[in-house]
Design an enzyme around this catalytic site. Structure first.
Site, mmCIF file in Angstrom:
data_model
loop_
_atom_site.group_PDB
_atom_site.id
_atom_site.type_symbol
_atom_site.label_atom_id
_atom_site.label_comp_id
_atom_site.label_asym_id
_atom_site.label_seq_id
_atom_site.Cartn_x
_atom_site.Cartn_y
_atom_site.Cartn_z
ATOM 1 N N CYS A 187 -6.280 -9.571 1.624
ATOM 2 C CA CYS A 187 -7.306 -8.602 2.030
ATOM 3 C C CYS A 187 -8.653 -9.240 2.351
ATOM 4 O O CYS A 187 -9.123 -9.148 3.481
ATOM 5 C CB CYS A 187 -7.473 -7.560 0.935
ATOM 6 S SG CYS A 187 -5.917 -6.787 0.511
ATOM 7 N N THR B 21 -5.545 -0.721 6.148
ATOM 8 C CA THR B 21 -6.906 -1.083 6.557
ATOM 9 C C THR B 21 -6.893 -1.319 8.058
ATOM 10 O O THR B 21 -6.211 -2.217 8.540
ATOM 11 C CB THR B 21 -7.352 -2.355 5.818
ATOM 12 O OG1 THR B 21 -7.262 -2.093 4.421
ATOM 13 C CG2 THR B 21 -8.770 -2.739 6.182
ATOM 14 N N THR C 31 -0.722 -4.480 9.203
ATOM 15 C CA THR C 31 -1.649 -4.745 10.316
ATOM 16 C C THR C 31 -1.986 -6.241 10.275
ATOM 17 O O THR C 31 -3.100 -6.609 9.925
ATOM 18 C CB THR C 31 -2.947 -3.924 10.188
ATOM 19 O OG1 THR C 31 -3.529 -4.237 8.907
ATOM 20 C CG2 THR C 31 -2.707 -2.448 10.273
ATOM 21 N N VAL D 220 0.828 -1.208 0.000
ATOM 22 C CA VAL D 220 0.000 0.000 0.000
ATOM 23 C C VAL D 220 0.862 1.258 0.000
ATOM 24 O O VAL D 220 0.640 2.195 -0.781
ATOM 25 C CB VAL D 220 -0.921 0.006 1.248
ATOM 26 C CG1 VAL D 220 -1.648 1.328 1.389
ATOM 27 C CG2 VAL D 220 -1.914 -1.135 1.168
ATOM 28 N N PHE E 268 -8.336 1.321 -2.092
ATOM 29 C CA PHE E 268 -9.144 0.263 -2.712
ATOM 30 C C PHE E 268 -8.383 -0.370 -3.872
ATOM 31 O O PHE E 268 -8.946 -0.640 -4.922
ATOM 32 C CB PHE E 268 -10.488 0.829 -3.175
ATOM 33 C CG PHE E 268 -11.310 1.413 -2.053
ATOM 34 C CD1 PHE E 268 -12.090 0.598 -1.249
ATOM 35 C CD2 PHE E 268 -11.254 2.772 -1.777
ATOM 36 C CE1 PHE E 268 -12.817 1.145 -0.184
ATOM 37 C CE2 PHE E 268 -11.990 3.322 -0.731
ATOM 38 C CZ PHE E 268 -12.774 2.503 0.069
ATOM 39 N N LEU E 269 -7.078 -0.546 -3.672
ATOM 40 C CA LEU E 269 -6.220 -1.047 -4.738
ATOM 41 C C LEU E 269 -6.305 -2.560 -4.827
ATOM 42 O O LEU E 269 -6.256 -3.239 -3.815
ATOM 43 C CB LEU E 269 -4.767 -0.652 -4.465
ATOM 44 C CG LEU E 269 -4.518 0.805 -4.099
ATOM 45 C CD1 LEU E 269 -3.052 1.007 -3.747
ATOM 46 C CD2 LEU E 269 -4.930 1.709 -5.246
ATOM 47 N N ARG F 27 -0.412 -15.250 -0.340
ATOM 48 C CA ARG F 27 -1.079 -15.249 0.962
ATOM 49 C C ARG F 27 -2.524 -15.751 0.813
ATOM 50 O O ARG F 27 -3.251 -15.305 -0.060
ATOM 51 C CB ARG F 27 -1.062 -13.844 1.564
ATOM 52 C CG ARG F 27 0.298 -13.506 2.168
ATOM 53 C CD ARG F 27 0.346 -12.098 2.678
ATOM 54 N NE ARG F 27 0.429 -11.149 1.584
ATOM 55 C CZ ARG F 27 0.469 -9.825 1.747
ATOM 56 N NH1 ARG F 27 0.399 -9.311 2.957
ATOM 57 N NH2 ARG F 27 0.563 -9.023 0.712
ATOM 58 N N LYS G 25 -14.220 0.691 4.107
ATOM 59 C CA LYS G 25 -13.248 -0.248 3.546
ATOM 60 C C LYS G 25 -13.634 -1.701 3.838
ATOM 61 O O LYS G 25 -13.659 -2.553 2.954
ATOM 62 C CB LYS G 25 -11.858 0.063 4.112
ATOM 63 C CG LYS G 25 -10.786 -0.923 3.759
ATOM 64 C CD LYS G 25 -10.548 -0.950 2.255
ATOM 65 C CE LYS G 25 -9.765 -2.167 1.833
ATOM 66 N NZ LYS G 25 -8.375 -1.930 1.632
HETATM 67 C C1 UGA Z 1 -9.195 -6.583 -2.804
HETATM 68 C C2 UGA Z 1 -10.225 -5.563 -3.294
HETATM 69 O O1 UGA Z 1 -10.728 -5.947 -4.575
HETATM 70 C C3 UGA Z 1 -9.586 -4.168 -3.397
HETATM 71 O O2 UGA Z 1 -10.578 -3.207 -3.753
HETATM 72 C C4 UGA Z 1 -9.002 -3.796 -2.027
HETATM 73 O O3 UGA Z 1 -8.359 -2.535 -2.056
HETATM 74 C C5 UGA Z 1 -7.986 -4.849 -1.636
HETATM 75 O O4 UGA Z 1 -8.621 -6.130 -1.567
HETATM 76 C C6 UGA Z 1 -7.420 -4.449 -0.290
HETATM 77 O O5 UGA Z 1 -8.154 -4.506 0.697
HETATM 78 O O6 UGA Z 1 -6.293 -3.962 -0.227
HETATM 79 P P1 UGA Z 1 -7.221 -7.985 -3.957
HETATM 80 O O7 UGA Z 1 -7.094 -8.712 -2.663
HETATM 81 O O8 UGA Z 1 -5.989 -7.485 -4.621
HETATM 82 O O9 UGA Z 1 -8.171 -6.696 -3.798
HETATM 83 O O10 UGA Z 1 -7.911 -8.997 -4.961
HETATM 84 P P2 UGA Z 1 -9.295 -9.104 -5.758
HETATM 85 O O11 UGA Z 1 -9.072 -8.751 -7.173
HETATM 86 O O12 UGA Z 1 -10.381 -8.424 -5.054
HETATM 87 O O13 UGA Z 1 -9.529 -10.687 -5.670
HETATM 88 C C7 UGA Z 1 -9.697 -11.328 -4.420
HETATM 89 C C8 UGA Z 1 -9.901 -12.801 -4.585
HETATM 90 O O14 UGA Z 1 -11.196 -13.090 -5.060
HETATM 91 C C9 UGA Z 1 -8.940 -13.494 -5.526
HETATM 92 O O15 UGA Z 1 -8.497 -14.682 -4.913
HETATM 93 C C10 UGA Z 1 -9.776 -13.802 -6.744
HETATM 94 O O16 UGA Z 1 -9.327 -14.926 -7.427
HETATM 95 C C11 UGA Z 1 -11.137 -14.022 -6.119
HETATM 96 N N1 UGA Z 1 -12.269 -13.772 -7.008
HETATM 97 C C12 UGA Z 1 -12.508 -12.530 -7.501
HETATM 98 C C13 UGA Z 1 -13.142 -14.811 -7.324
HETATM 99 O O17 UGA Z 1 -12.952 -15.965 -6.900
HETATM 100 N N2 UGA Z 1 -14.208 -14.550 -8.121
HETATM 101 C C14 UGA Z 1 -14.467 -13.333 -8.626
HETATM 102 O O18 UGA Z 1 -15.477 -13.171 -9.341
HETATM 103 C C15 UGA Z 1 -13.592 -12.299 -8.305
#
Ligand code: UGA
Length: 430
Positions: free
Chosen positions: A261, A119, A82, A7, A150-151, A328, A205
Protein backbone atom coordinates in the site's frame (compact mmCIF):
# COMPACT_ATOMS: atom_id res chain seq x y z
CA UNK A 1 -18.14 -8.24 -3.06
CA UNK A 2 -16.34 -8.66 -6.35
CA UNK A 3 -12.76 -9.84 -5.78
CA UNK A 4 -11.65 -12.13 -2.96
CA UNK A 5 -8.18 -10.69 -2.48
CA UNK A 6 -7.14 -9.18 0.79
CA UNK A 7 -9.57 -6.26 0.82
CA UNK A 8 -12.52 -8.16 -0.63
CA UNK A 9 -12.27 -11.20 1.59
CA UNK A 10 -11.65 -9.34 4.83
CA UNK A 11 -14.41 -6.81 4.09
CA UNK A 12 -16.83 -9.51 2.92
CA UNK A 13 -16.29 -11.65 6.00
CA UNK A 14 -16.60 -8.64 8.32
CA UNK A 15 -19.79 -7.38 6.64
CA UNK A 16 -21.23 -10.88 7.02
CA UNK A 17 -20.26 -10.78 10.68
CA UNK A 18 -22.18 -7.49 10.98
CA UNK A 19 -25.24 -9.53 9.97
CA UNK A 20 -25.41 -8.71 6.26
CA UNK A 21 -25.73 -11.38 3.61
CA UNK A 22 -22.60 -11.32 1.47
CA UNK A 23 -21.72 -12.98 -1.83
CA UNK A 24 -18.00 -12.99 -2.50
CA UNK A 25 -17.47 -13.32 -6.24
CA UNK A 26 -14.21 -14.16 -7.99
CA UNK A 27 -13.38 -15.31 -11.52
CA UNK A 28 -10.66 -17.52 -10.04
CA UNK A 29 -12.52 -20.85 -9.63
CA UNK A 30 -9.68 -22.43 -7.72
CA UNK A 31 -9.76 -19.63 -5.17
CA UNK A 32 -13.53 -20.00 -4.74
CA UNK A 33 -13.18 -23.78 -4.25
CA UNK A 34 -10.49 -23.14 -1.67
CA UNK A 35 -12.72 -20.70 0.21
CA UNK A 36 -15.65 -23.13 0.04
CA UNK A 37 -13.40 -25.67 1.76
CA UNK A 38 -12.55 -23.08 4.43
CA UNK A 39 -8.97 -22.51 3.22
CA UNK A 40 -7.72 -18.93 3.38
CA UNK A 41 -5.25 -18.12 0.59
CA UNK A 42 -3.06 -15.82 2.71
CA UNK A 43 -2.10 -15.40 6.34
CA UNK A 44 -4.20 -12.96 8.35
CA UNK A 45 -4.78 -13.44 12.09
CA UNK A 46 -8.40 -14.34 12.89
CA UNK A 47 -9.64 -14.43 9.30
CA UNK A 48 -9.97 -18.19 9.01
CA UNK A 49 -12.29 -18.41 12.04
CA UNK A 50 -14.31 -15.42 10.88
CA UNK A 51 -14.82 -16.85 7.40
CA UNK A 52 -15.74 -20.32 8.72
CA UNK A 53 -18.22 -18.93 11.23
CA UNK A 54 -20.02 -16.76 8.73
CA UNK A 55 -19.91 -19.33 5.96
CA UNK A 56 -21.45 -21.88 8.33
CA UNK A 57 -24.13 -19.41 9.39
CA UNK A 58 -25.21 -19.06 5.75
CA UNK A 59 -24.48 -15.32 5.53
CA UNK A 60 -21.24 -15.62 3.58
CA UNK A 61 -21.35 -17.22 0.14
CA UNK A 62 -18.63 -17.82 -2.44
CA UNK A 63 -19.29 -18.00 -6.15
CA UNK A 64 -17.69 -17.51 -9.55
CA UNK A 65 -21.06 -16.42 -10.93
CA UNK A 66 -21.21 -12.63 -10.93
CA UNK A 67 -24.93 -12.62 -11.78
CA UNK A 68 -25.70 -14.80 -8.76
CA UNK A 69 -23.94 -12.31 -6.52
CA UNK A 70 -25.29 -9.16 -8.11
CA UNK A 71 -28.96 -10.18 -8.45
CA UNK A 72 -29.88 -10.12 -4.75
CA UNK A 73 -27.45 -7.32 -3.80
CA UNK A 74 -28.30 -3.82 -2.62
CA UNK A 75 -24.66 -2.82 -2.83
CA UNK A 76 -22.06 -4.18 -5.25
CA UNK A 77 -18.52 -3.55 -4.07
CA UNK A 78 -15.62 -3.67 -6.48
CA UNK A 79 -12.58 -4.94 -4.61
CA UNK A 80 -10.38 -6.27 -7.40
CA UNK A 81 -6.66 -5.64 -7.70
CA UNK A 82 -5.25 -2.38 -9.07
CA UNK A 83 -1.59 -3.27 -9.71
CA UNK A 84 0.87 -0.44 -10.34
CA UNK A 85 2.05 0.03 -13.93
CA UNK A 86 5.63 0.91 -14.92
CA UNK A 87 5.02 4.65 -14.44
CA UNK A 88 3.46 4.24 -10.98
CA UNK A 89 -0.12 4.72 -12.16
CA UNK A 90 -2.70 2.18 -10.98
CA UNK A 91 -3.84 -0.27 -13.63
CA UNK A 92 -7.63 0.00 -13.61
CA UNK A 93 -8.42 -2.59 -16.26
CA UNK A 94 -9.86 -5.09 -13.77
CA UNK A 95 -12.01 -2.45 -12.06
CA UNK A 96 -13.41 -1.26 -15.38
CA UNK A 97 -14.08 -4.80 -16.61
CA UNK A 98 -16.06 -5.56 -13.46
CA UNK A 99 -17.95 -2.28 -13.86
CA UNK A 100 -18.91 -3.26 -17.39
CA UNK A 101 -20.02 -6.75 -16.34
CA UNK A 102 -21.99 -5.40 -13.38
CA UNK A 103 -23.54 -2.71 -15.58
CA UNK A 104 -25.02 -5.34 -17.87
CA UNK A 105 -26.68 -6.98 -14.87
CA UNK A 106 -28.40 -3.84 -13.58
CA UNK A 107 -32.18 -3.59 -13.95
CA UNK A 108 -34.91 -0.98 -13.74
CA UNK A 109 -36.77 -1.00 -10.41
CA UNK A 110 -33.93 -2.79 -8.61
CA UNK A 111 -31.90 0.05 -7.18
CA UNK A 112 -28.28 -0.77 -6.41
CA UNK A 113 -25.21 1.14 -5.37
CA UNK A 114 -22.03 0.17 -7.20
CA UNK A 115 -19.12 1.08 -5.01
CA UNK A 116 -15.33 1.02 -5.40
CA UNK A 117 -13.53 -0.47 -2.39
CA UNK A 118 -10.08 -0.97 -3.89
CA UNK A 119 -7.74 2.03 -3.64
CA UNK A 120 -8.35 3.82 -6.91
CA UNK A 121 -7.15 7.13 -8.35
CA UNK A 122 -9.34 10.18 -8.00
CA UNK A 123 -11.87 10.16 -10.81
CA UNK A 124 -12.33 6.38 -10.93
CA UNK A 125 -15.84 6.29 -9.42
CA UNK A 126 -16.93 8.82 -12.03
CA UNK A 127 -15.33 6.67 -14.72
CA UNK A 128 -17.15 3.63 -13.33
CA UNK A 129 -20.39 5.58 -13.55
CA UNK A 130 -19.72 6.33 -17.21
CA UNK A 131 -19.15 2.66 -17.94
CA UNK A 132 -22.28 1.65 -16.04
CA UNK A 133 -24.27 4.17 -18.05
CA UNK A 134 -22.97 2.63 -21.28
CA UNK A 135 -23.48 -0.97 -20.18
CA UNK A 136 -26.73 -0.80 -18.21
CA UNK A 137 -30.09 -1.31 -19.85
CA UNK A 138 -32.40 1.66 -20.32
CA UNK A 139 -33.95 2.84 -17.06
CA UNK A 140 -31.67 0.81 -14.75
CA UNK A 141 -31.67 2.22 -11.21
CA UNK A 142 -28.26 2.73 -9.63
CA UNK A 143 -25.79 5.12 -8.07
CA UNK A 144 -22.04 4.93 -7.65
CA UNK A 145 -20.10 5.32 -4.42
CA UNK A 146 -16.55 5.28 -3.12
CA UNK A 147 -15.81 3.57 0.18
CA UNK A 148 -12.05 3.24 0.74
CA UNK A 149 -10.74 0.83 3.37
CA UNK A 150 -8.13 1.64 5.98
CA UNK A 151 -7.21 -1.91 6.96
CA UNK A 152 -3.71 -2.77 8.08
CA UNK A 153 -2.46 -6.19 7.18
CA UNK A 154 -2.07 -8.26 10.30
CA UNK A 155 -4.80 -6.40 12.20
CA UNK A 156 -7.39 -5.92 9.50
CA UNK A 157 -10.31 -7.51 11.34
CA UNK A 158 -9.88 -5.28 14.37
CA UNK A 159 -9.47 -2.29 12.01
CA UNK A 160 -12.69 -3.19 10.22
CA UNK A 161 -14.71 -3.83 13.37
CA UNK A 162 -13.41 -0.79 15.25
CA UNK A 163 -12.34 1.75 12.65
CA UNK A 164 -11.13 5.26 13.47
CA UNK A 165 -13.55 6.44 10.80
CA UNK A 166 -15.58 5.29 7.82
CA UNK A 167 -15.39 7.30 4.60
CA UNK A 168 -18.23 7.25 2.10
CA UNK A 169 -18.33 9.23 -1.13
CA UNK A 170 -21.62 9.47 -3.00
CA UNK A 171 -23.62 11.73 -5.26
CA UNK A 172 -27.12 11.19 -3.85
CA UNK A 173 -28.68 11.06 -0.37
CA UNK A 174 -30.21 7.70 -1.25
CA UNK A 175 -26.81 6.14 -1.93
CA UNK A 176 -25.31 7.76 1.18
CA UNK A 177 -28.08 6.39 3.37
CA UNK A 178 -27.77 2.88 1.97
CA UNK A 179 -23.99 2.89 2.34
CA UNK A 180 -24.24 4.19 5.91
CA UNK A 181 -26.67 1.44 6.80
CA UNK A 182 -23.97 -1.12 5.99
CA UNK A 183 -21.93 0.27 8.84
CA UNK A 184 -24.69 0.41 11.47
CA UNK A 185 -22.76 -1.78 13.97
CA UNK A 186 -19.76 0.61 14.02
CA UNK A 187 -22.15 3.55 14.11
CA UNK A 188 -23.33 2.20 17.45
CA UNK A 189 -19.72 2.48 18.68
CA UNK A 190 -19.87 6.19 17.78
CA UNK A 191 -17.42 5.77 14.93
CA UNK A 192 -17.30 8.98 12.89
CA UNK A 193 -18.73 8.46 9.41
CA UNK A 194 -17.43 11.00 6.91
CA UNK A 195 -19.83 11.33 3.99
CA UNK A 196 -18.57 13.38 1.11
CA UNK A 197 -18.34 13.60 -2.67
CA UNK A 198 -16.70 10.91 -4.79
CA UNK A 199 -13.44 12.75 -5.45
CA UNK A 200 -12.78 13.69 -1.81
CA UNK A 201 -13.48 10.16 -0.69
CA UNK A 202 -11.02 8.76 -3.20
CA UNK A 203 -8.35 11.30 -2.32
CA UNK A 204 -8.72 10.76 1.46
CA UNK A 205 -7.31 7.27 1.09
CA UNK A 206 -4.19 8.44 -0.76
CA UNK A 207 -3.76 11.49 1.45
CA UNK A 208 -3.85 9.33 4.58
CA UNK A 209 -1.43 6.67 3.34
CA UNK A 210 0.97 9.26 1.92
CA UNK A 211 0.90 11.13 5.22
CA UNK A 212 1.82 7.94 7.08
CA UNK A 213 4.68 7.44 4.63
CA UNK A 214 5.88 11.02 5.14
CA UNK A 215 5.75 10.51 8.91
CA UNK A 216 7.89 7.35 8.67
CA UNK A 217 10.41 8.99 6.33
CA UNK A 218 10.49 12.04 8.56
CA UNK A 219 11.58 10.04 11.58
CA UNK A 220 13.98 8.01 9.44
CA UNK A 221 15.76 11.11 8.20
CA UNK A 222 15.70 12.42 11.76
CA UNK A 223 17.41 9.20 12.83
CA UNK A 224 20.22 9.88 10.33
CA UNK A 225 20.58 13.31 11.89
CA UNK A 226 20.58 11.80 15.39
CA UNK A 227 23.49 9.57 14.43
CA UNK A 228 25.54 12.54 13.24
CA UNK A 229 24.66 14.77 16.20
CA UNK A 230 24.84 12.16 18.95
CA UNK A 231 21.11 12.21 19.80
CA UNK A 232 18.75 9.25 20.42
CA UNK A 233 15.97 8.90 17.86
CA UNK A 234 13.72 6.78 20.06
CA UNK A 235 13.73 9.43 22.76
CA UNK A 236 13.26 12.19 20.19
CA UNK A 237 10.32 10.30 18.68
CA UNK A 238 8.74 9.61 22.05
CA UNK A 239 8.92 13.23 23.12
CA UNK A 240 7.64 14.39 19.74
CA UNK A 241 4.77 11.92 19.92
CA UNK A 242 3.68 13.14 23.33
CA UNK A 243 2.64 16.34 21.62
CA UNK A 244 -1.03 15.70 20.94
CA UNK A 245 -0.75 17.52 17.62
CA UNK A 246 1.87 15.03 16.42
CA UNK A 247 0.86 11.75 18.06
CA UNK A 248 3.10 8.77 18.81
CA UNK A 249 2.22 6.41 15.99
CA UNK A 250 4.32 5.83 12.85
CA UNK A 251 7.39 7.43 14.36
CA UNK A 252 9.38 4.24 14.53
CA UNK A 253 12.72 4.61 12.76
CA UNK A 254 14.25 1.73 10.87
CA UNK A 255 14.18 0.15 7.43
CA UNK A 256 11.23 2.23 6.28
CA UNK A 257 7.88 1.36 4.78
CA UNK A 258 7.13 -1.61 2.55
CA UNK A 259 4.00 -3.56 1.73
CA UNK A 260 1.42 -3.38 -0.99
CA UNK A 261 0.00 0.00 0.00
CA UNK A 262 2.34 2.76 1.15
CA UNK A 263 4.93 2.33 -1.64
CA UNK A 264 2.25 2.00 -4.33
CA UNK A 265 0.01 4.78 -3.05
CA UNK A 266 2.83 7.30 -2.62
CA UNK A 267 3.93 6.72 -6.22
CA UNK A 268 0.35 6.95 -7.44
CA UNK A 269 -0.38 10.26 -5.67
CA UNK A 270 2.84 11.76 -7.07
CA UNK A 271 1.66 10.64 -10.50
CA UNK A 272 -1.78 12.17 -9.94
CA UNK A 273 -0.18 15.43 -8.85
CA UNK A 274 2.12 15.53 -11.84
CA UNK A 275 -0.78 15.08 -14.20
CA UNK A 276 -2.40 18.26 -12.89
CA UNK A 277 0.78 20.27 -12.31
CA UNK A 278 1.15 19.85 -8.53
CA UNK A 279 4.65 18.55 -7.82
CA UNK A 280 3.96 16.71 -4.50
CA UNK A 281 7.46 17.53 -3.26
CA UNK A 282 6.99 16.26 0.26
CA UNK A 283 5.79 12.84 -0.83
CA UNK A 284 8.53 12.53 -3.43
CA UNK A 285 11.03 13.27 -0.67
CA UNK A 286 9.48 10.56 1.50
CA UNK A 287 9.85 8.02 -1.31
CA UNK A 288 13.47 9.00 -1.88
CA UNK A 289 14.34 8.70 1.81
CA UNK A 290 12.62 5.33 1.97
CA UNK A 291 14.55 4.05 -1.04
CA UNK A 292 17.81 4.62 0.78
CA UNK A 293 17.04 2.69 3.95
CA UNK A 294 18.24 -0.75 2.86
CA UNK A 295 21.54 0.74 1.68
CA UNK A 296 21.87 2.35 5.10
CA UNK A 297 21.49 -1.04 6.78
CA UNK A 298 24.14 -2.61 4.54
CA UNK A 299 26.54 0.25 5.32
CA UNK A 300 26.06 -0.39 9.04
CA UNK A 301 26.83 -4.05 8.54
CA UNK A 302 29.97 -3.24 6.55
CA UNK A 303 31.08 -0.77 9.19
CA UNK A 304 30.93 -3.56 11.80
CA UNK A 305 32.20 -6.43 9.69
CA UNK A 306 34.35 -4.96 6.93
CA UNK A 307 34.03 -6.41 3.45
CA UNK A 308 31.11 -8.80 3.04
CA UNK A 309 32.97 -10.91 0.46
CA UNK A 310 32.71 -14.56 1.44
CA UNK A 311 30.73 -13.76 4.58
CA UNK A 312 27.59 -15.58 5.67
CA UNK A 313 24.77 -13.23 6.73
CA UNK A 314 21.58 -14.18 8.55
CA UNK A 315 18.34 -12.24 8.02
CA UNK A 316 15.68 -12.47 10.72
CA UNK A 317 12.38 -11.66 9.06
CA UNK A 318 11.31 -11.51 5.43
CA UNK A 319 7.73 -10.20 5.64
CA UNK A 320 7.36 -6.44 5.12
CA UNK A 321 6.11 -6.23 8.70
CA UNK A 322 5.10 -8.67 11.46
CA UNK A 323 1.90 -10.77 11.40
CA UNK A 324 1.68 -11.18 7.67
CA UNK A 325 3.16 -13.49 5.04
CA UNK A 326 3.18 -10.60 2.56
CA UNK A 327 6.61 -9.73 1.17
CA UNK A 328 5.55 -7.16 -1.42
CA UNK A 329 8.08 -4.26 -1.38
CA UNK A 330 9.59 -5.85 1.73
CA UNK A 331 13.03 -4.47 2.68
CA UNK A 332 14.33 -8.05 2.62
CA UNK A 333 13.71 -8.14 -1.13
CA UNK A 334 16.27 -5.34 -1.49
CA UNK A 335 18.68 -6.63 1.12
CA UNK A 336 19.19 -10.10 -0.37
CA UNK A 337 20.51 -8.91 -3.75
CA UNK A 338 22.60 -6.17 -2.13
CA UNK A 339 24.27 -8.72 0.13
CA UNK A 340 24.83 -11.14 -2.73
CA UNK A 341 26.30 -8.43 -4.96
CA UNK A 342 28.87 -7.86 -2.24
CA UNK A 343 29.83 -11.53 -2.26
CA UNK A 344 27.93 -12.63 0.86
CA UNK A 345 25.80 -15.75 1.20
CA UNK A 346 22.43 -15.22 2.81
CA UNK A 347 20.40 -17.43 5.13
CA UNK A 348 17.01 -16.28 6.38
CA UNK A 349 14.10 -17.21 8.60
CA UNK A 350 10.56 -15.92 9.07
CA UNK A 351 7.59 -17.35 11.00
CA UNK A 352 5.17 -17.06 8.04
CA UNK A 353 6.70 -15.55 4.93
CA UNK A 354 9.34 -18.01 3.73
CA UNK A 355 7.08 -19.54 1.06
CA UNK A 356 6.01 -16.18 -0.37
CA UNK A 357 9.61 -14.95 -0.29
CA UNK A 358 10.87 -18.06 -2.09
CA UNK A 359 8.84 -17.05 -5.14
CA UNK A 360 11.35 -14.23 -5.61
CA UNK A 361 14.49 -16.09 -4.50
CA UNK A 362 13.88 -19.82 -4.99
CA UNK A 363 17.50 -20.62 -4.11
CA UNK A 364 17.54 -18.73 -0.80
CA UNK A 365 18.68 -20.84 2.13
CA UNK A 366 15.93 -20.92 4.74
CA UNK A 367 16.55 -21.75 8.39
CA UNK A 368 13.88 -23.02 10.76
CA UNK A 369 14.44 -20.36 13.43
CA UNK A 370 16.79 -17.49 14.39
CA UNK A 371 19.29 -19.77 16.12
CA UNK A 372 19.57 -22.08 13.14
CA UNK A 373 19.96 -19.01 10.90
CA UNK A 374 22.70 -17.64 13.14
CA UNK A 375 24.63 -20.92 13.19
CA UNK A 376 28.00 -20.18 11.63
CA UNK A 377 26.90 -16.76 10.33
CA UNK A 378 29.31 -13.82 10.38
CA UNK A 379 26.62 -11.23 10.96
CA UNK A 380 22.92 -10.90 11.54
CA UNK A 381 20.30 -8.38 10.49
CA UNK A 382 17.02 -8.14 12.38
CA UNK A 383 14.74 -7.15 9.49
CA UNK A 384 11.15 -7.74 10.66
CA UNK A 385 10.23 -7.25 14.31
CA UNK A 386 8.10 -10.38 14.77
CA UNK A 387 7.27 -11.02 18.45
CA UNK A 388 9.56 -14.08 18.75
CA UNK A 389 12.45 -11.92 17.45
CA UNK A 390 11.87 -9.33 20.16
CA UNK A 391 12.71 -11.77 22.94
CA UNK A 392 15.67 -13.65 21.55
CA UNK A 393 17.91 -15.75 23.78
CA UNK A 394 20.91 -13.54 23.14
CA UNK A 395 23.48 -15.83 24.76
CA UNK A 396 22.33 -18.71 22.56
CA UNK A 397 22.42 -16.46 19.54
CA UNK A 398 25.95 -15.35 20.35
CA UNK A 399 27.06 -18.97 20.69
CA UNK A 400 25.61 -19.79 17.31
CA UNK A 401 27.12 -16.81 15.50
CA UNK A 402 30.60 -17.05 14.06
CA UNK A 403 31.05 -13.35 14.75
CA UNK A 404 28.72 -11.53 17.15
CA UNK A 405 27.71 -8.83 14.67
CA UNK A 406 24.11 -7.67 15.02
CA UNK A 407 22.42 -4.92 12.98
CA UNK A 408 19.07 -4.21 14.58
CA UNK A 409 17.14 -2.64 11.72
CA UNK A 410 14.01 -2.15 13.86
CA UNK A 411 15.60 -0.72 17.01
CA UNK A 412 14.29 -3.56 19.17
CA UNK A 413 17.21 -4.09 21.53
CA UNK A 414 19.06 -1.77 23.89
CA UNK A 415 22.39 -0.69 22.38
CA UNK A 416 23.95 -0.50 25.83
CA UNK A 417 22.88 -4.02 26.81
CA UNK A 418 23.93 -5.49 23.47
CA UNK A 419 27.40 -4.02 23.78
CA UNK A 420 27.67 -5.20 27.37
CA UNK A 421 26.84 -8.69 26.14
CA UNK A 422 29.74 -8.42 23.72
CA UNK A 423 27.88 -7.87 20.47
CA UNK A 424 29.24 -5.57 17.80
CA UNK A 425 25.87 -3.92 17.50
CA UNK A 426 24.25 -1.09 15.56
CA UNK A 427 20.72 0.17 15.04
CA UNK A 428 19.16 3.29 13.50
CA UNK A 429 19.59 6.71 15.08
CA UNK A 430 20.79 5.53 18.48
C1 UGA B 1 -1.38 0.67 5.35
C2 UGA B 1 -2.18 1.65 6.22
O1 UGA B 1 -1.64 1.70 7.54
C3 UGA B 1 -3.65 1.22 6.29
O2 UGA B 1 -4.41 2.19 7.00
C4 UGA B 1 -4.20 1.12 4.86
O3 UGA B 1 -5.54 0.68 4.84
C5 UGA B 1 -3.36 0.12 4.09
O4 UGA B 1 -1.99 0.55 4.06
C6 UGA B 1 -3.93 0.03 2.69
O5 UGA B 1 -3.81 1.00 1.94
O6 UGA B 1 -4.60 -0.95 2.37
P1 UGA B 1 -0.26 -1.74 5.76
O7 UGA B 1 0.35 -1.58 4.41
O8 UGA B 1 -0.92 -3.02 6.10
O9 UGA B 1 -1.38 -0.60 6.01
O10 UGA B 1 0.91 -1.52 6.80
P2 UGA B 1 1.30 -0.46 7.93
O11 UGA B 1 1.00 -1.03 9.26
O12 UGA B 1 0.77 0.87 7.64
O13 UGA B 1 2.89 -0.44 7.75
C7 UGA B 1 3.47 -0.01 6.53
C8 UGA B 1 4.97 -0.08 6.59
O14 UGA B 1 5.50 0.97 7.37
C9 UGA B 1 5.54 -1.36 7.15
O15 UGA B 1 6.60 -1.77 6.31
C10 UGA B 1 6.06 -0.97 8.51
O16 UGA B 1 7.13 -1.76 8.92
C11 UGA B 1 6.47 0.47 8.27
N1 UGA B 1 6.47 1.31 9.46
C12 UGA B 1 5.32 1.58 10.13
C13 UGA B 1 7.66 1.90 9.89
O17 UGA B 1 8.74 1.68 9.31
N2 UGA B 1 7.63 2.71 10.98
C14 UGA B 1 6.50 2.99 11.66
O18 UGA B 1 6.56 3.76 12.64
C15 UGA B 1 5.32 2.40 11.22
Amino acid sequence: MVGTGYVGLVSGACFADFGHEVWCVDINAERIDQLERGEIPFYEPGLSALVSRNHASGRLHFTTDLAAGVAPADVVMIAVQTPPMENGEADLRFVMQVARDVGELLLPNQYKVVCTKSTVPVGTAREVKKILTEAAPEGAAYDVASNPEFLREGSSIEDFMRPDRVVIGTETPRAAELMQSLYRPVYLLHTPIVTTDLESSELIKYAANAYLAVKISYINEMSDLCEKLGAQVDVVARAMGLDGRIGPKFLHAGLGFGGSCLPKDTKAIVQMGEQVGVPMRLIRGAIEINDGRATGAIQKLEALLGSLEGKRIALLGLAFKPNTDDVREAPALRLVPMLRERGATVVACDPEATETFRQFFPDLEIASDPYAAAEGADGLLLVTEWNPYRELDLARLQDALNEAVFVDCRNVYSPKRMRELGFRYDSFGR
